[in-house]
Design a protein around this motif. Sequence first.
Motif, PDB file in Angstrom:
ATOM      1  N   THR A 130       2.621   8.330  14.052  1.00  0.00           N
ATOM      2  CA  THR A 130       2.208   9.129  12.914  1.00  0.00           C
ATOM      3  C   THR A 130       0.862   9.761  13.198  1.00  0.00           C
ATOM      4  N   VAL A 131       0.585  10.815  12.508  1.00  0.00           N
ATOM      5  CA  VAL A 131      -0.692  11.515  12.636  1.00  0.00           C
ATOM      6  C   VAL A 131      -1.431  11.343  11.325  1.00  0.00           C
ATOM      7  N   TRP A 132      -2.695  10.953  11.393  1.00  0.00           N
ATOM      8  CA  TRP A 132      -3.494  10.764  10.186  1.00  0.00           C
ATOM      9  C   TRP A 132      -3.693  12.113   9.518  1.00  0.00           C
ATOM     10  N   GLU A 133      -3.229  12.202   8.285  1.00  0.00           N
ATOM     11  CA  GLU A 133      -3.364  13.438   7.535  1.00  0.00           C
ATOM     12  C   GLU A 133      -4.386  13.307   6.413  1.00  0.00           C
ATOM     13  N   GLY A 134      -4.962  12.131   6.280  1.00  0.00           N
ATOM     14  CA  GLY A 134      -5.960  11.892   5.255  1.00  0.00           C
ATOM     15  C   GLY A 134      -5.332  11.526   3.918  1.00  0.00           C
ATOM     16  N   PRO A 135      -6.145  10.974   3.005  1.00  0.00           N
ATOM     17  CA  PRO A 135      -5.601  10.522   1.735  1.00  0.00           C
ATOM     18  C   PRO A 135      -5.049  11.657   0.867  1.00  0.00           C
ATOM     19  N   GLU A 136      -5.499  12.888   1.121  1.00  0.00           N
ATOM     20  CA  GLU A 136      -4.981  13.999   0.314  1.00  0.00           C
ATOM     21  C   GLU A 136      -3.470  14.202   0.557  1.00  0.00           C
ATOM     22  N   ALA A 137      -2.966  13.745   1.685  1.00  0.00           N
ATOM     23  CA  ALA A 137      -1.536  13.878   1.971  1.00  0.00           C
ATOM     24  C   ALA A 137      -0.714  12.973   1.057  1.00  0.00           C
ATOM     25  N   TRP A 138      -1.345  11.959   0.453  1.00  0.00           N
ATOM     26  CA  TRP A 138      -0.633  11.030  -0.419  1.00  0.00           C
ATOM     27  C   TRP A 138      -0.505  11.549  -1.849  1.00  0.00           C
ATOM     28  N   ALA A 139      -1.272  12.559  -2.161  1.00  0.00           N
ATOM     29  CA  ALA A 139      -1.304  13.045  -3.551  1.00  0.00           C
ATOM     30  C   ALA A 139      -0.011  13.744  -3.925  1.00  0.00           C
ATOM     31  N   VAL A 190       0.864  -1.187   0.000  1.00  0.00           N
ATOM     32  CA  VAL A 190       0.000   0.000   0.000  1.00  0.00           C
ATOM     33  C   VAL A 190       0.892   1.226   0.000  1.00  0.00           C
ATOM     34  N   ARG A 191       0.344   2.345  -0.366  1.00  0.00           N
ATOM     35  CA  ARG A 191       1.121   3.582  -0.401  1.00  0.00           C
ATOM     36  C   ARG A 191       1.475   4.010   1.019  1.00  0.00           C
ATOM     37  N   SER A 192       2.755   4.177   1.271  1.00  0.00           N
ATOM     38  CA  SER A 192       3.222   4.544   2.606  1.00  0.00           C
ATOM     39  C   SER A 192       4.623   5.130   2.508  1.00  0.00           C
ATOM     40  N   ALA A 193       4.881   6.129   3.340  1.00  0.00           N
ATOM     41  CA  ALA A 193       6.216   6.732   3.396  1.00  0.00           C
ATOM     42  C   ALA A 193       7.077   6.062   4.466  1.00  0.00           C
ATOM     43  N   LYS A 194       6.527   5.060   5.147  1.00  0.00           N
ATOM     44  CA  LYS A 194       7.241   4.421   6.247  1.00  0.00           C
ATOM     45  C   LYS A 194       8.380   3.546   5.753  1.00  0.00           C
ATOM     46  N   LEU A 195       9.468   3.562   6.525  1.00  0.00           N
ATOM     47  CA  LEU A 195      10.618   2.698   6.287  1.00  0.00           C
ATOM     48  C   LEU A 195      10.709   1.706   7.432  1.00  0.00           C
ATOM     49  N   CYS A 196      11.056   0.470   7.103  1.00  0.00           N
ATOM     50  CA  CYS A 196      11.246  -0.546   8.127  1.00  0.00           C
ATOM     51  C   CYS A 196      12.620  -0.349   8.780  1.00  0.00           C
ATOM     52  N   ASN A 197      12.673  -0.480  10.085  1.00  0.00           N
ATOM     53  CA  ASN A 197      13.933  -0.401  10.809  1.00  0.00           C
ATOM     54  C   ASN A 197      14.183  -1.753  11.463  1.00  0.00           C
ATOM     55  N   VAL A 198      15.291  -2.370  11.175  1.00  0.00           N
ATOM     56  CA  VAL A 198      15.643  -3.659  11.759  1.00  0.00           C
ATOM     57  C   VAL A 198      16.861  -3.452  12.644  1.00  0.00           C
ATOM     58  N   SER A 199      16.771  -3.911  13.881  1.00  0.00           N
ATOM     59  CA  SER A 199      17.911  -3.780  14.784  1.00  0.00           C
ATOM     60  C   SER A 199      17.999  -5.026  15.655  1.00  0.00           C
ATOM     61  N   TRP A 200      19.180  -5.270  16.180  1.00  0.00           N
ATOM     62  CA  TRP A 200      19.369  -6.398  17.059  1.00  0.00           C
ATOM     63  C   TRP A 200      18.735  -6.103  18.404  1.00  0.00           C
ATOM     64  N   ALA A 201      18.148  -7.122  19.028  1.00  0.00           N
ATOM     65  CA  ALA A 201      17.516  -6.958  20.339  1.00  0.00           C
ATOM     66  C   ALA A 201      18.584  -6.820  21.418  1.00  0.00           C
TER      67      ALA A 201
END
Length: 95
Positions: A86-95, A16-27
């Motif tokens: 994150t704060v919901w900015e609505g679908p218009e933020a994805w445009a 899905v459309r998302s600006a999020k990046l996965c962060n992987v780190s050792w426990a």
Amino acid sequence: ARQFRTHFHRFSRWGVRSAKLCNVSWARDDQQGLHANVRRYRNSPVMHRSVAEEHRPLLLVDGVPARFPRPTRRPWTPDAHYGARTVWEGPEAWA
């Protein structure tokens, strides 16, 4: 584990459309093992009676679900906003 980390660290090709990046780190050492995880979760808000069983940690003994140790104190009520990053900015933020 190294292959997983190489593949998923900074992963961004979500389904899905998302600006999020996965962060992987050792426990950390205090997050490793059964006893550490029982200590971490037994008094956690995720163990509150209002949280559905399927959303709680699952303890397996020989591959069979077992009763998670009872809390040593009353768990706090979960807060839906706790930990939100994150704060919901609505679908218009994805445009």
